[in-house]
Scaffold this motif. Sequence first.
Motif, mmCIF file in Angstrom:
data_model
loop_
_atom_site.group_PDB
_atom_site.id
_atom_site.type_symbol
_atom_site.label_atom_id
_atom_site.label_comp_id
_atom_site.label_asym_id
_atom_site.label_seq_id
_atom_site.Cartn_x
_atom_site.Cartn_y
_atom_site.Cartn_z
ATOM 1 N N HIS A 149 9.328 -44.008 29.049
ATOM 2 C CA HIS A 149 9.986 -43.028 28.187
ATOM 3 C C HIS A 149 11.354 -42.636 28.769
ATOM 4 O O HIS A 149 12.351 -42.567 28.062
ATOM 5 N N HIS A 160 15.162 -43.591 26.861
ATOM 6 C CA HIS A 160 16.308 -42.678 26.962
ATOM 7 C C HIS A 160 17.445 -43.228 27.818
ATOM 8 O O HIS A 160 18.381 -42.499 28.149
ATOM 9 N N HIS A 216 14.571 -44.828 19.409
ATOM 10 C CA HIS A 216 13.954 -43.584 19.846
ATOM 11 C C HIS A 216 14.919 -42.411 19.738
ATOM 12 O O HIS A 216 14.580 -41.357 19.195
ATOM 13 N N HIS A 266 14.330 -38.852 17.724
ATOM 14 C CA HIS A 266 14.861 -37.576 18.217
ATOM 15 C C HIS A 266 15.841 -36.922 17.247
ATOM 16 O O HIS A 266 15.964 -35.691 17.252
ATOM 17 N N HIS A 298 10.585 -31.375 24.917
ATOM 18 C CA HIS A 298 11.303 -32.645 25.119
ATOM 19 C C HIS A 298 12.207 -32.953 23.930
ATOM 20 O O HIS A 298 13.221 -33.645 24.066
HETATM 21 ZN ZN LIG Z 1 12.011 -39.024 23.974
#
Ligand SMILES: [Zn+2]
Length: 226
Positions: free
Chosen positions: A75, A80, A93, A98, A192
């Motif tokens: 992750h 990221h 992602h 997000h 998060h």
């Molecule tokens: Zn994430």
Amino acid sequence: MAVNEPAPPRARRRARIAARIPRGYRPALHLAAPTALGAAALTAAVGLVDAVEPLELLAVPATLLLAFAFEWWAHRSVLHRRAPLLGALCERHEREHHLAFTADDMALRSARELWLVLMPPGSALLVLALLLPLAAAAGLLFSRDAALLGLATAMAFFVSYEWLHLAYHLPEGSAVHRIPGLARLREHHRRHHDPRLMKRWNFNVTVPLFDLVHGTRWSPRPRDGA
Ligand SMILES: [Zn+2]
Ligand SMILES: [Zn+2]
């Protein structure tokens, strides 16, 4: 946590992201297929177990530990950061999941938005294909039964990840949010989703064990005032 952005641009951006979901997308199939494959692989692996020695049962917690560690690493370092050859995963992602869901706007608005929450279609098959040689190696290194238990645990983890993550993104007040412990896990993931925190904090999605180990569990009073 509030996101410092007026609602209309966010709504437009959300609509733009939702418009990219393939026209023939079948959310029920996307949800059911990984669970069915995971359950089939788990059942087959456990069915092939012969006569387990007590020590071989350690394969279950050992696999879970590896899974939590991998979840944290992947992750943080793949979803990221732009890892070589895997940039598309980061793109999907950060620019879809997000941007569609932020800490103050976590809920799915339609079944079609499962596309934005679940792993890409085919992921379960890929995971199983990657796990099989690992299980074969574990069979040589340790024992056949330990490897089968490890494989079953890894598939159970994968399915649990998908369902837990989905539960976090169900609308506020959903019945599943009353499952003991789920609210705390959901809050960990909700934080998060704050764009200011997502690249540094709360990378575990299932059990935040490795966020504790690595000191990446965000609290409301972070040292740097994030
Ligand atoms: Zn994430
Ligand atoms: Zn999420």
